[in-house]
Write a protein that holds these residues in place. Structure first.
Motif, mmCIF file in Angstrom:
data_model
loop_
_atom_site.group_PDB
_atom_site.id
_atom_site.type_symbol
_atom_site.label_atom_id
_atom_site.label_comp_id
_atom_site.label_asym_id
_atom_site.label_seq_id
_atom_site.Cartn_x
_atom_site.Cartn_y
_atom_site.Cartn_z
ATOM 1 N N PHE A 122 0.839 -1.191 0.000
ATOM 2 C CA PHE A 122 0.000 0.000 0.000
ATOM 3 C C PHE A 122 0.878 1.247 0.000
ATOM 4 O O PHE A 122 1.768 1.387 0.846
ATOM 5 C CB PHE A 122 -0.913 0.014 1.224
ATOM 6 N N PHE A 123 0.617 2.159 -0.948
ATOM 7 C CA PHE A 123 1.325 3.430 -1.038
ATOM 8 C C PHE A 123 0.350 4.555 -0.687
ATOM 9 O O PHE A 123 -0.746 4.635 -1.256
ATOM 10 C CB PHE A 123 1.860 3.665 -2.453
ATOM 11 N N GLY A 124 0.752 5.419 0.239
ATOM 12 C CA GLY A 124 -0.076 6.563 0.599
ATOM 13 C C GLY A 124 0.467 7.843 -0.001
ATOM 14 O O GLY A 124 1.677 8.019 -0.148
ATOM 15 N N SER A 125 -0.425 8.755 -0.357
ATOM 16 C CA SER A 125 -0.026 10.063 -0.871
ATOM 17 C C SER A 125 -1.228 10.991 -0.792
ATOM 18 O O SER A 125 -2.327 10.584 -0.411
ATOM 19 C CB SER A 125 0.477 9.963 -2.316
ATOM 20 N N VAL A 126 -1.023 12.232 -1.174
ATOM 21 C CA VAL A 126 -2.098 13.213 -1.212
ATOM 22 C C VAL A 126 -2.222 13.730 -2.632
ATOM 23 O O VAL A 126 -1.217 14.044 -3.277
ATOM 24 C CB VAL A 126 -1.813 14.391 -0.252
ATOM 25 N N ARG A 127 -3.440 13.793 -3.129
ATOM 26 C CA ARG A 127 -3.671 14.415 -4.425
ATOM 27 C C ARG A 127 -4.896 15.305 -4.357
ATOM 28 O O ARG A 127 -5.727 15.163 -3.455
ATOM 29 C CB ARG A 127 -3.794 13.380 -5.541
ATOM 30 N N VAL A 128 -4.993 16.216 -5.289
ATOM 31 C CA VAL A 128 -6.078 17.198 -5.294
ATOM 32 C C VAL A 128 -7.168 16.734 -6.252
ATOM 33 O O VAL A 128 -6.899 16.360 -7.399
ATOM 34 C CB VAL A 128 -5.570 18.591 -5.705
ATOM 35 N N VAL A 129 -8.398 16.748 -5.745
ATOM 36 C CA VAL A 129 -9.566 16.391 -6.558
ATOM 37 C C VAL A 129 -10.358 17.658 -6.831
ATOM 38 O O VAL A 129 -10.608 18.455 -5.914
ATOM 39 C CB VAL A 129 -10.464 15.374 -5.828
ATOM 40 N N THR A 130 -10.736 17.858 -8.080
ATOM 41 C CA THR A 130 -11.552 19.007 -8.456
ATOM 42 C C THR A 130 -12.943 18.521 -8.831
ATOM 43 O O THR A 130 -13.092 17.653 -9.698
ATOM 44 C CB THR A 130 -10.935 19.761 -9.646
ATOM 45 N N THR A 131 -13.951 19.053 -8.155
ATOM 46 C CA THR A 131 -15.329 18.677 -8.468
ATOM 47 C C THR A 131 -16.124 19.919 -8.852
ATOM 48 O O THR A 131 -15.868 21.024 -8.368
ATOM 49 C CB THR A 131 -16.012 17.989 -7.269
ATOM 50 N N ARG A 132 -17.078 19.732 -9.739
ATOM 51 C CA ARG A 132 -17.990 20.802 -10.155
ATOM 52 C C ARG A 132 -19.356 20.479 -9.562
ATOM 53 O O ARG A 132 -19.927 19.430 -9.849
ATOM 54 C CB ARG A 132 -18.056 20.878 -11.676
ATOM 55 N N GLU A 133 -19.875 21.399 -8.757
ATOM 56 C CA GLU A 133 -21.117 21.138 -8.044
ATOM 57 C C GLU A 133 -22.128 22.238 -8.335
ATOM 58 O O GLU A 133 -21.793 23.431 -8.277
ATOM 59 C CB GLU A 133 -20.854 21.065 -6.533
ATOM 60 N N PRO A 134 -23.384 21.885 -8.644
ATOM 61 C CA PRO A 134 -24.420 22.903 -8.882
ATOM 62 C C PRO A 134 -24.775 23.636 -7.591
ATOM 63 O O PRO A 134 -24.838 23.041 -6.515
ATOM 64 C CB PRO A 134 -25.606 22.083 -9.403
ATOM 65 N N LEU A 135 -24.969 24.941 -7.681
ATOM 66 C CA LEU A 135 -25.370 25.772 -6.551
ATOM 67 C C LEU A 135 -26.772 26.320 -6.805
ATOM 68 O O LEU A 135 -27.093 26.695 -7.939
ATOM 69 C CB LEU A 135 -24.380 26.925 -6.341
#
Length: 338
Positions: A122-135
């Motif tokens: 198991f390899f751990g790391s951090v990555r950025v997720v970009t989501t588009r959400e309706p307002l």
């Protein structure tokens, strides 16, 4: 579980463990405020999280190696000491966004686990997720809502850090090594490919040689699975001899697109067979009376690639698995075509 699993997977796991649940993660968390699961049930849920770290929502690449090379890799990692890190300390739990600010994107080994059928690294790391959400415009403060008058839709873009777990799978009994990159909703294909590059480089750094070189070409599986009537096809993109491109999707996952009247009629009218290049297929696996899991395999290529002399596809999206059993079933279906 909330940070890791699609709700449809998580609620089935909670049901199987006889844990109260509501409509979605938010209502479920409220229901669990005063719930005392006990040590045995907590252990079962922790195991479900661990299995999802290994098998849930993955962008997988397969590498065919000689048995002696796999044995050597297993031995190398068994003897490699796992370095101290915050990600190692919390495994198999995961950290939330606010706890990840000081942790980097370079993968680091957080655990080696020996199973009956192989070794998981198991390899751990951090990555950025970009989501588009309706307002909802009508829920904005009055001044903001008036300024947005005349707009039909408002979309917000959210960037969040994700505690990711990628897995190197070294089997005991076959020749196919896997790298399973975390691939939750919101991560782009380009990010998934970059993750594979980083994990492969980290593996080479740790063992001292570049053992994972060329992934197995999965493109032939698209046509093979479609023709063999393996599983239920829920999405298909294909080219026709009349120079058109089609994309078809079933709205109800328990129905198969192969048997849909429009698809059958259109295919029958062609002089030559269709040329699939993008396919999603679901298998229905019984969990109990009137309860099923629906693991899904997606093989996504393009019409451009399909028209090349030697079309190639290296990534398989394996999703909606409740644990080892579902993932191993999909893996077995893939290997049956290789």
């Amino acid at each position: 579980m909330r940070l890791r699993m699609p709700w449809r997977v998580g609620q089935k796991i909670l049901e199987s463990k006889e844990v109260p649940r509501g409509k979605g993660w938010v209502e479920t968390q409220l229901k669990l405020t005063d719930f005392e699961p006990g040590e045995e049930k907590e252990t079962e849920l922790a195991e479900a999280v661990k299995q999802h770290l290994m098998c849930g929502e993955k962008l997988t690449r397969f590498y065919r190696l000689a048995r002696r090379d796999i044995d050597r890799l297993q031995n190398d990692f068994v003897q490699t000491e796992v370095p101290p890190s915050e990600l190692k300390d919390v495994f198999p739990m995961v950290l939330e966004d606010e706890d990840l600010a000081e942790i980097g994107s370079d993968p680091t080994v957080v655990q080696n686990i020996q199973f009956d059928d192989g070794l998981a690294v198991f390899f751990g790391s951090v990555r950025v997720v970009t989501t588009r959400e309706p307002l909802e415009i009508d829920q904005m403060p009055e001044d903001a809502a008036s300024a947005l008058e005349g707009w039909d839709e408002l979309i917000g873009v959210r960037h969040r850090r994700l505690h990711s777990i990628d897995v190197l799978w070294l089997p005991n009994d076959d020749d196919f090594v896997e790298v399973r990159a975390d691939y939750p909703i919101g991560i782009s294909r380009n990010v998934g490919e970059e993750v594979h590059r980083r994990v492969r480089n980290k593996i080479a750094e740790l063992v001292g040689y570049d053992v994972l070189q060329t992934p197995v070409n999965l493109f032939p599986l698209i046509d093979g699975i479609y023709r063999q009537r393996d599983g239920k096809v829920v999405e298909l993109s294909f080219g026709t001899t009349t120079a058109s491109l089609k994309n078809e999707k079933m709205r109800r996952k328990r129905l198969c697109l192969r048997d849909e009247a429009y698809h059958r009629g259109g295919s029958a009218a062609l002089e030559l067979p269709i040329q699939p290049f993008n396919l999603s297929v679901v298998w229905q696996r019984r969990l109990g009376p009137n309860r099923f899991s629906l693991p899904e395999l997606s093989l996504r290529s393009t019409s451009y690639e399909s028209g090349s002399a030697n079309p190639q596809l290296f990534d398989a999206v394996i999703s909606k698995c409740m644990g080892h059993s579902d993932y191993d079933y999909v893996r077995g279906r893939i290997l049956s075509y290789l």
